[in-house]
Structures are given as C-alpha cells and as structure tokens.
Design a protein around this motif. Structure first.
Motif, PDB file in Angstrom:
ATOM      1  N   ARG A   1      62.720  64.134 -59.656  1.00  0.00           N
ATOM      2  CA  ARG A   1      63.206  62.926 -59.002  1.00  0.00           C
ATOM      3  C   ARG A   1      62.418  62.693 -57.718  1.00  0.00           C
ATOM      4  NH1 ARG A   1      67.872  65.928 -60.210  1.00  0.00           N
ATOM      5  NH2 ARG A   1      69.161  65.070 -61.874  1.00  0.00           N
TER       6      ARG A   1
ATOM      7  N   TYR B   1      72.897  57.326 -68.652  1.00  0.00           N
ATOM      8  CA  TYR B   1      72.320  58.373 -67.814  1.00  0.00           C
ATOM      9  C   TYR B   1      71.704  57.799 -66.546  1.00  0.00           C
ATOM     10  CZ  TYR B   1      68.891  61.871 -66.346  1.00  0.00           C
ATOM     11  OH  TYR B   1      68.133  62.734 -65.612  1.00  0.00           O
ATOM     12  N   CYS B   2      71.033  56.677 -66.666  1.00  0.00           N
ATOM     13  CA  CYS B   2      70.429  56.035 -65.501  1.00  0.00           C
ATOM     14  C   CYS B   2      70.300  54.547 -65.784  1.00  0.00           C
ATOM     15  CB  CYS B   2      69.071  56.639 -65.170  1.00  0.00           C
ATOM     16  SG  CYS B   2      67.814  56.442 -66.463  1.00  0.00           S
TER      17      CYS B   2
ATOM     18  N   LEU C   1      68.638  55.810 -60.241  1.00  0.00           N
ATOM     19  CA  LEU C   1      70.009  56.198 -59.934  1.00  0.00           C
ATOM     20  C   LEU C   1      70.635  55.371 -58.822  1.00  0.00           C
ATOM     21  CD1 LEU C   1      69.609  60.088 -60.108  1.00  0.00           C
ATOM     22  CD2 LEU C   1      70.330  58.510 -61.914  1.00  0.00           C
TER      23      LEU C   1
ATOM     24  N   GLN D   1      63.895  63.083 -68.014  1.00  0.00           N
ATOM     25  CA  GLN D   1      64.943  62.063 -68.122  1.00  0.00           C
ATOM     26  C   GLN D   1      65.888  62.375 -69.273  1.00  0.00           C
ATOM     27  OE1 GLN D   1      63.200  58.155 -68.308  1.00  0.00           O
ATOM     28  NE2 GLN D   1      61.819  58.543 -66.592  1.00  0.00           N
TER      29      GLN D   1
ATOM     30  N   CYS E   1      63.596  54.709 -64.680  1.00  0.00           N
ATOM     31  CA  CYS E   1      64.892  55.385 -64.788  1.00  0.00           C
ATOM     32  C   CYS E   1      65.381  55.611 -63.362  1.00  0.00           C
ATOM     33  CB  CYS E   1      64.722  56.712 -65.533  1.00  0.00           C
ATOM     34  SG  CYS E   1      66.252  57.665 -65.746  1.00  0.00           S
TER      35      CYS E   1
END
Length: 396
Positions: A368, A317-318, A341, A360, A339
């Motif tokens: 975010r 996911y990240c 990106l 998350q 977490c």
C-alpha cells in the motif's frame, strides 16, 4: 426503503474500517469505461502556463468591470480518467496533513506518535501536538485513544467517528454502542475538545439518536448527523459546544459530508441496492448545485469548489475508482482507477489517496501507499513509501 438504508448503515460501518479489515472479492458498480492514461509523475511536472493578459486598448468609453467567477475549481488539463499504479509513481514529499503508517501518526504540527494496542484504526487526527485515533476494541466496540507528546494515554469508550479543525486546534468525536452487524444502538454522545488557553471538553448526550457520526468542526459549530427513528433517513445538526441543545439543519437531508468552511454539504438523496445519488447543497439556503449518481461524495477541498469521493456503490475489498467533481456543476474533473481505500483533499489543488498495489484481495503480503494526485493535471506521485502489510490512513 428501510431495508435499503439498513444495508447502507452496515456498508458505511464496513467502509470505515476497510483500511484495516481486509475483505474478500471485489464487488462494485461503475459507469462505462473510457480511455485511460497512466498517472504522470507529479514531481517536476510543469504547471499550466497562465494565459497572457491582453493590454487594454485606449478608449474614451468607461470600461465594463469584469467579474471573475470564484466558484469554479482549478482548470484541469490532461485525461479525465487516470490509471494509478503505485509501483510506477515517483517518490514525492510526505503528506502535509496528519496521516498514519502502521500505528504511527505522522505529519501535521507534532512529532510522530504511536497508537498503543492492536485494534483496527478507523480514523486519526491531530489535536495540537497530540495524536488522536478512533480504534476498534474487539467485541466491546470501539474507543478514542489520545496520545500526548509525553506519552500519556487517555481513552474514551465507544467512539467511532472523529473530525478535527484544519488548524488542529479542536476536535469533535461521537460515541455510540455497537449494535447488529456494525450498526449502532440507540443513544450516543457528541464530544468537543479544545485544549487552548480557554480550553474545554464539552459533551452533548443524545439518548434518542441512531447511527451517530460527526462530519465537521467549523468555527464554533460541530456538525453531526443522526437518525431519529432508525429508518436510515439521517438528519444534519449543528451544535455549539456548551449549548444544551443542537440545531437541526433542515436545508440538508441525509448528509454524507460537510465542507471545512460549512458552506456546502453532500446530501445522499437516493439509496438502493444498485447504488446511490448525491447532491451538492448550499447549507445556508438548501440550494442544490449539482447531482451525481456515479459517485458517493465523502468530502470537499478546503475552498469547497471540488467534491471528492468514491463509487456510488462501494461493497467490496476496495473501491476501484476515486473521483473529483466540480461542486457547482457536477462535472467530472478527474477519475482515478486502481484499488483504493480512502480519498481526502490535502489542499485546494491536491488529493491524497490510500492505494493498494501488489497483493490486492489478499489478507497478507499486501503493498500500500498514500499517493498525491493533482486536480489541475493528470500527475500523481507517492506521498509515502510503499509499505507491506501496514495500515495507512489519512487524517480528518
């Protein structure tokens, strides 16, 4: 090796849209944990005091010239590993490079411009005052959308990677039809666009290229990578827009990044199902400065002294870590835990990171923010406000 590199091609394609396509559970690989410290506020943090320069001692002997190294990154202080929580950071200034909030390209030299449509946004940038975005386009793949300050929209089909010059004066982008599970079909086109006084829009057709991706636009050269036989072994090429053929850069194999000055590249020279190893290589000679098997290098600071990237294996996911390393020695300068990106250098002493807060692993109600972290201290701040269920991206 072919199957492993096929996994990598699919992985790279999925990572490119991680900011807009929310995945499932986190899966990643990282080294042993060490003590972490929460990121200190960046705003108002004192800079390290310069060391006093000693007064010269009178002497009749001719002094020996002192050579100051120019390859070392800024001296860092504070903990090496830093935990980042967007809710605990103070609000700082907005990014000094182009960035995306929702579907609006902000920052850089130009007014905020909205990218039309609903497709996921892969990459963004500025071309003078215009906004550029490579976006997913449903079952038909992807496209480049160019929005002018007057609202005029131009579309280029099949574009999935984009880079710009640091001064926003020119852009390069690559187009290729999507294939199996996000990989690309054979064949593609590299474009170079310069809207200046002697402006141009040039293209280079590459009928035999696989997995085409532009990496940098340096001076009069566009750097891109491509696989000539679909085995996953990327080759690095440079192309002067308008030239009939590119030049293979044989000093670098399987490049994952090229510095903005074209002096250094990252070479991914080992890939398997457990991770990868990256080497920092001098482009002109092929000299290998350093090597890491803990991180996947995705970029460099403008002075090329610091390499930045994420974990060596990034399915999930990240990314749970982002890192900065000394390009010449491979020494870890800073590792941020959270977490994340995406990471990109804002300047020689700061990085910008797209970080995820509350929510998350979920597909809705996810917070975010883009955070700014200092390479010389352990200090970080929010460069954007916390947004909920909006895409954030950092420009090329």
């Amino acid at each position: 090796m072919r199957s492993n590199n096929r996994r990598l091609v699919i992985l790279v394609a999925s990572v490119a849209v991680a900011a807009v396509a929310i995945g499932a559970a986190i899966a990643y690989r990282q080294g042993p944990e060490s003590a972490q410290a929460d990121a200190a506020p960046l705003t108002g943090s004192p800079s390290p005091a310069p060391s006093p320069t000693p007064k010269p001692t009178p002497s009749t002997a001719k002094p020996t010239p002192t050579v100051t190294p120019t390859s070392a990154p800024p001296t860092s202080t504070g903990p090496t590993k830093v935990k980042v929580d967007i809710n605990k950071l103070s609000q700082g200034r907005e990014p000094a490079i182009p960035y995306l909030v929702g579907r609006e390209v902000r920052g850089g030299a130009g007014s905020a411009l909205k990218i039309p449509g609903t497709g996921g946004i892969i990459a963004i940038g500025r071309l003078e005052t215009d906004a550029l975005a490579a976006v997913t386009n449903g079952d038909s793949g992807s496209e480049l959308i160019k929005v002018s300050g007057t609202g005029e929209v131009r579309r280029t089909p099949d574009v999935s990677s984009l880079v710009t010059k640091a001064d926003q004066s020119a852009a390069a982008y690559a187009a290729a039809r999507p294939g199996w599970l996000g990989a690309q079909e054979k064949g593609g086109i590299v474009y170079a666009e310069d809207p200046g006084e002697d402006g141009f829009l040039k293209s280079l057709k590459l009928p035999d290229a696989w997995n085409l991706q532009v990496l940098a636009y340096v001076g009069d050269k566009v750097y891109y990578r491509a696989d000539s036989d679909d085995t996953g072994a990327w080759k690095l090429y440079s192309w002067v827009p308008g030239a009939a053929k590119p030049v293979e850069v044989k000093t670098v194999t399987s490049a994952s990044a090229v510095s903005r000055d074209g002096s250094v590249a990252s070479s991914v020279n080992l890939i398997n199902d457990g991770g990868s190893c990256s080497s920092m290589v001098e482009v002109s000679s092929g000299k290998q400065f350093s090597r890491t098997c803990d991180y996947w290098i995705t970029g460099f600071t403008p002075d090329a002294r610091t390499a930045v990237g994420g974990p060596a294996y990034g399915d999930g996911y990240c990314n749970l870590v982002q890192a900065a390393l000394d390009t010449r020695t491979g020494k870890l300068v800073r590792e941020w835990n959270g977490c994340f990106l995406r990471i990109a250098a804002e300047d020689d002493e700061h990085v910008l990171i797209v970080a995820v807060g509350d929510g998350q692993g979920e597909t809705e109600n996810v917070d975010r923010a883009i955070v700014r972290c200092n390479l010389t201290t352990a200090a970080c701040e929010r460069a954007t406000k916390i947004v909920n269920d909006q895409t954030l991206e950092i420009g090329t």
